[in-house]
Design a protein around this motif. Sequence first.
Motif, PDB file in Angstrom:
ATOM      1  N   LYS A 244       0.832  -1.211   0.000  1.00  0.00           N
ATOM      2  CA  LYS A 244       0.000   0.000   0.000  1.00  0.00           C
ATOM      3  C   LYS A 244       0.862   1.255   0.000  1.00  0.00           C
ATOM      4  O   LYS A 244       0.552   2.229  -0.693  1.00  0.00           O
ATOM      5  CB  LYS A 244      -0.951  -0.008   1.200  1.00  0.00           C
ATOM      6  N   ASN A 245       1.957   1.243   0.759  1.00  0.00           N
ATOM      7  CA  ASN A 245       2.861   2.395   0.754  1.00  0.00           C
ATOM      8  C   ASN A 245       3.493   2.597  -0.618  1.00  0.00           C
ATOM      9  O   ASN A 245       3.658   3.731  -1.080  1.00  0.00           O
ATOM     10  CB  ASN A 245       3.950   2.233   1.821  1.00  0.00           C
ATOM     11  N   LEU A 246       3.835   1.512  -1.276  1.00  0.00           N
ATOM     12  CA  LEU A 246       4.405   1.596  -2.620  1.00  0.00           C
ATOM     13  C   LEU A 246       3.373   2.145  -3.612  1.00  0.00           C
ATOM     14  O   LEU A 246       3.698   2.990  -4.460  1.00  0.00           O
ATOM     15  CB  LEU A 246       4.899   0.212  -3.049  1.00  0.00           C
ATOM     16  N   ILE A 247       2.135   1.710  -3.487  1.00  0.00           N
ATOM     17  CA  ILE A 247       1.053   2.211  -4.343  1.00  0.00           C
ATOM     18  C   ILE A 247       0.870   3.712  -4.103  1.00  0.00           C
ATOM     19  O   ILE A 247       0.749   4.494  -5.051  1.00  0.00           O
ATOM     20  CB  ILE A 247      -0.274   1.459  -4.050  1.00  0.00           C
ATOM     21  N   ARG A 248       0.864   4.114  -2.848  1.00  0.00           N
ATOM     22  CA  ARG A 248       0.712   5.549  -2.543  1.00  0.00           C
ATOM     23  C   ARG A 248       1.866   6.369  -3.106  1.00  0.00           C
ATOM     24  O   ARG A 248       1.663   7.489  -3.584  1.00  0.00           O
ATOM     25  CB  ARG A 248       0.586   5.748  -1.028  1.00  0.00           C
ATOM     26  N   ALA A 249       3.058   5.826  -3.068  1.00  0.00           N
ATOM     27  CA  ALA A 249       4.210   6.520  -3.658  1.00  0.00           C
ATOM     28  C   ALA A 249       4.039   6.645  -5.171  1.00  0.00           C
ATOM     29  O   ALA A 249       4.377   7.683  -5.757  1.00  0.00           O
ATOM     30  CB  ALA A 249       5.503   5.772  -3.323  1.00  0.00           C
ATOM     31  N   ALA A 250       3.495   5.622  -5.797  1.00  0.00           N
ATOM     32  CA  ALA A 250       3.252   5.667  -7.244  1.00  0.00           C
ATOM     33  C   ALA A 250       2.182   6.703  -7.576  1.00  0.00           C
ATOM     34  O   ALA A 250       2.308   7.430  -8.577  1.00  0.00           O
ATOM     35  CB  ALA A 250       2.844   4.289  -7.756  1.00  0.00           C
ATOM     36  N   VAL A 251       1.141   6.779  -6.767  1.00  0.00           N
ATOM     37  CA  VAL A 251       0.093   7.783  -6.975  1.00  0.00           C
ATOM     38  C   VAL A 251       0.700   9.176  -6.851  1.00  0.00           C
ATOM     39  O   VAL A 251       0.453  10.051  -7.688  1.00  0.00           O
ATOM     40  CB  VAL A 251      -1.070   7.590  -5.972  1.00  0.00           C
ATOM     41  N   GLU A 252       1.500   9.388  -5.832  1.00  0.00           N
ATOM     42  CA  GLU A 252       2.134  10.698  -5.619  1.00  0.00           C
ATOM     43  C   GLU A 252       3.061  11.052  -6.788  1.00  0.00           C
ATOM     44  O   GLU A 252       3.069  12.192  -7.262  1.00  0.00           O
ATOM     45  CB  GLU A 252       2.915  10.698  -4.301  1.00  0.00           C
ATOM     46  N   TYR A 253       3.817  10.070  -7.257  1.00  0.00           N
ATOM     47  CA  TYR A 253       4.697  10.302  -8.404  1.00  0.00           C
ATOM     48  C   TYR A 253       3.865  10.724  -9.621  1.00  0.00           C
ATOM     49  O   TYR A 253       4.203  11.690 -10.310  1.00  0.00           O
ATOM     50  CB  TYR A 253       5.519   9.047  -8.726  1.00  0.00           C
ATOM     51  N   ASN A 254       2.781  10.002  -9.891  1.00  0.00           N
ATOM     52  CA  ASN A 254       1.925  10.329 -11.039  1.00  0.00           C
ATOM     53  C   ASN A 254       1.300  11.715 -10.892  1.00  0.00           C
ATOM     54  O   ASN A 254       1.206  12.462 -11.867  1.00  0.00           O
ATOM     55  CB  ASN A 254       0.822   9.282 -11.208  1.00  0.00           C
ATOM     56  N   ARG A 255       0.860  12.052  -9.694  1.00  0.00           N
ATOM     57  CA  ARG A 255       0.248  13.372  -9.470  1.00  0.00           C
ATOM     58  C   ARG A 255       1.270  14.480  -9.691  1.00  0.00           C
ATOM     59  O   ARG A 255       0.974  15.493 -10.333  1.00  0.00           O
ATOM     60  CB  ARG A 255      -0.343  13.443  -8.060  1.00  0.00           C
ATOM     61  N   ASP A 256       2.484  14.302  -9.170  1.00  0.00           N
ATOM     62  CA  ASP A 256       3.538  15.303  -9.370  1.00  0.00           C
ATOM     63  C   ASP A 256       3.876  15.451 -10.846  1.00  0.00           C
ATOM     64  O   ASP A 256       4.053  16.556 -11.358  1.00  0.00           O
ATOM     65  CB  ASP A 256       4.802  14.931  -8.591  1.00  0.00           C
ATOM     66  N   ARG A 257       3.954  14.328 -11.517  1.00  0.00           N
ATOM     67  CA  ARG A 257       4.272  14.322 -12.948  1.00  0.00           C
ATOM     68  C   ARG A 257       3.179  15.033 -13.756  1.00  0.00           C
ATOM     69  O   ARG A 257       3.472  15.827 -14.652  1.00  0.00           O
ATOM     70  CB  ARG A 257       4.422  12.867 -13.401  1.00  0.00           C
ATOM     71  N   ALA A 258       1.918  14.765 -13.424  1.00  0.00           N
ATOM     72  CA  ALA A 258       0.794  15.404 -14.111  1.00  0.00           C
ATOM     73  C   ALA A 258       0.785  16.910 -13.840  1.00  0.00           C
ATOM     74  O   ALA A 258       0.516  17.710 -14.750  1.00  0.00           O
ATOM     75  CB  ALA A 258      -0.529  14.782 -13.671  1.00  0.00           C
ATOM     76  N   ALA A 259       1.100  17.312 -12.619  1.00  0.00           N
ATOM     77  CA  ALA A 259       1.136  18.737 -12.281  1.00  0.00           C
ATOM     78  C   ALA A 259       2.239  19.453 -13.053  1.00  0.00           C
ATOM     79  O   ALA A 259       2.040  20.575 -13.544  1.00  0.00           O
ATOM     80  CB  ALA A 259       1.336  18.912 -10.780  1.00  0.00           C
ATOM     81  N   LYS A 260       3.396  18.825 -13.188  1.00  0.00           N
ATOM     82  CA  LYS A 260       4.500  19.425 -13.948  1.00  0.00           C
ATOM     83  C   LYS A 260       4.129  19.578 -15.421  1.00  0.00           C
ATOM     84  O   LYS A 260       4.427  20.599 -16.042  1.00  0.00           O
ATOM     85  CB  LYS A 260       5.772  18.583 -13.810  1.00  0.00           C
ATOM     86  N   LYS A 261       3.476  18.571 -15.970  1.00  0.00           N
ATOM     87  CA  LYS A 261       3.042  18.658 -17.373  1.00  0.00           C
ATOM     88  C   LYS A 261       2.042  19.784 -17.553  1.00  0.00           C
ATOM     89  O   LYS A 261       2.110  20.538 -18.521  1.00  0.00           O
ATOM     90  CB  LYS A 261       2.431  17.330 -17.832  1.00  0.00           C
ATOM     91  N   ALA A 262       1.102  19.913 -16.626  1.00  0.00           N
ATOM     92  CA  ALA A 262       0.098  20.978 -16.705  1.00  0.00           C
ATOM     93  C   ALA A 262       0.756  22.349 -16.602  1.00  0.00           C
ATOM     94  O   ALA A 262       0.388  23.282 -17.323  1.00  0.00           O
ATOM     95  CB  ALA A 262      -0.947  20.802 -15.619  1.00  0.00           C
ATOM     96  N   ALA A 263       1.731  22.471 -15.722  1.00  0.00           N
ATOM     97  CA  ALA A 263       2.435  23.753 -15.567  1.00  0.00           C
ATOM     98  C   ALA A 263       3.209  24.100 -16.838  1.00  0.00           C
ATOM     99  O   ALA A 263       3.235  25.260 -17.261  1.00  0.00           O
ATOM    100  CB  ALA A 263       3.381  23.687 -14.374  1.00  0.00           C
ATOM    101  N   ASN A 264       3.814  23.118 -17.458  1.00  0.00           N
ATOM    102  CA  ASN A 264       4.560  23.353 -18.701  1.00  0.00           C
ATOM    103  C   ASN A 264       3.634  23.785 -19.828  1.00  0.00           C
ATOM    104  O   ASN A 264       3.995  24.625 -20.645  1.00  0.00           O
ATOM    105  CB  ASN A 264       5.346  22.110 -19.112  1.00  0.00           C
ATOM    106  N   ARG A 265       2.435  23.210 -19.864  1.00  0.00           N
ATOM    107  CA  ARG A 265       1.471  23.593 -20.903  1.00  0.00           C
ATOM    108  C   ARG A 265       0.942  25.000 -20.669  1.00  0.00           C
ATOM    109  O   ARG A 265       0.614  25.717 -21.605  1.00  0.00           O
ATOM    110  CB  ARG A 265       0.307  22.604 -20.946  1.00  0.00           C
ATOM    111  N   ALA A 266       0.862  25.402 -19.412  1.00  0.00           N
ATOM    112  CA  ALA A 266       0.319  26.716 -19.076  1.00  0.00           C
ATOM    113  C   ALA A 266       1.320  27.842 -19.316  1.00  0.00           C
ATOM    114  O   ALA A 266       0.935  28.997 -19.453  1.00  0.00           O
ATOM    115  CB  ALA A 266      -0.130  26.739 -17.619  1.00  0.00           C
ATOM    116  N   THR A 267       2.599  27.506 -19.371  1.00  0.00           N
ATOM    117  CA  THR A 267       3.634  28.514 -19.600  1.00  0.00           C
ATOM    118  C   THR A 267       3.710  28.819 -21.086  1.00  0.00           C
ATOM    119  O   THR A 267       3.993  27.936 -21.888  1.00  0.00           O
ATOM    120  CB  THR A 267       5.009  27.997 -19.112  1.00  0.00           C
ATOM    121  N   PRO A 268       3.452  30.097 -21.472  1.00  0.00           N
ATOM    122  CA  PRO A 268       3.507  30.426 -22.898  1.00  0.00           C
ATOM    123  C   PRO A 268       4.943  30.320 -23.417  1.00  0.00           C
ATOM    124  O   PRO A 268       5.889  30.708 -22.748  1.00  0.00           O
ATOM    125  CB  PRO A 268       3.003  31.871 -22.963  1.00  0.00           C
ATOM    126  N   LYS A 269       5.061  29.767 -24.576  1.00  0.00           N
ATOM    127  CA  LYS A 269       6.360  29.601 -25.220  1.00  0.00           C
ATOM    128  C   LYS A 269       6.555  30.699 -26.250  1.00  0.00           C
ATOM    129  O   LYS A 269       5.648  31.024 -27.007  1.00  0.00           O
ATOM    130  CB  LYS A 269       6.447  28.234 -25.920  1.00  0.00           C
TER     131      LYS A 269
END
Length: 144
Positions: A107-132
């Motif tokens: 369960k701890n490993l699953i929670r770490a995977a969820v956290e990793y995915n959430r952080d990764r998704a947030a970084k992708k969203a932030a990159n898309r929001a930054t105008p190039k």
Amino acid sequence: MKASDKIDQLIAGISDWRGKTLGLLRKAILEADREIIEEWKWMGSPVWSRDGIIAVGNAHKDKVKLTFEHGARLPDPEKLFNAGLEGNQRRAIDLFEGDKINAPALKNLIRAAVEYNRDRAAKKAANRATPKAPAAKAAKAKKR
């Protein structure tokens, strides 16, 4: 048919220890985070996701394998990963007949995977929001 129903059928259709083991893994995964989504991919594999794939489960002839999509990037203090250790992305837990599941550590490993995915998704969203800046403007600015 819903993915969860297909997974139910898969587990019920495996009458030996592998079906029971896959069922116990599934139970621990779903208990780790109530927002995990069950999916059915690749013509017959149960997949658990939240903000991206967490893990894929498969019953093989002599083992049950739980492969974590980004396992190489997850902390594993209990040393659950025992397969795919040489890769730079995935890691797996191979369970053989008679092996016990360390549900709290899983369960701890699953929670770490969820956290990793959430952080990764947030970084992708932030990159898309930054105008190039367009390439021409960037090149022109560089010449100055």
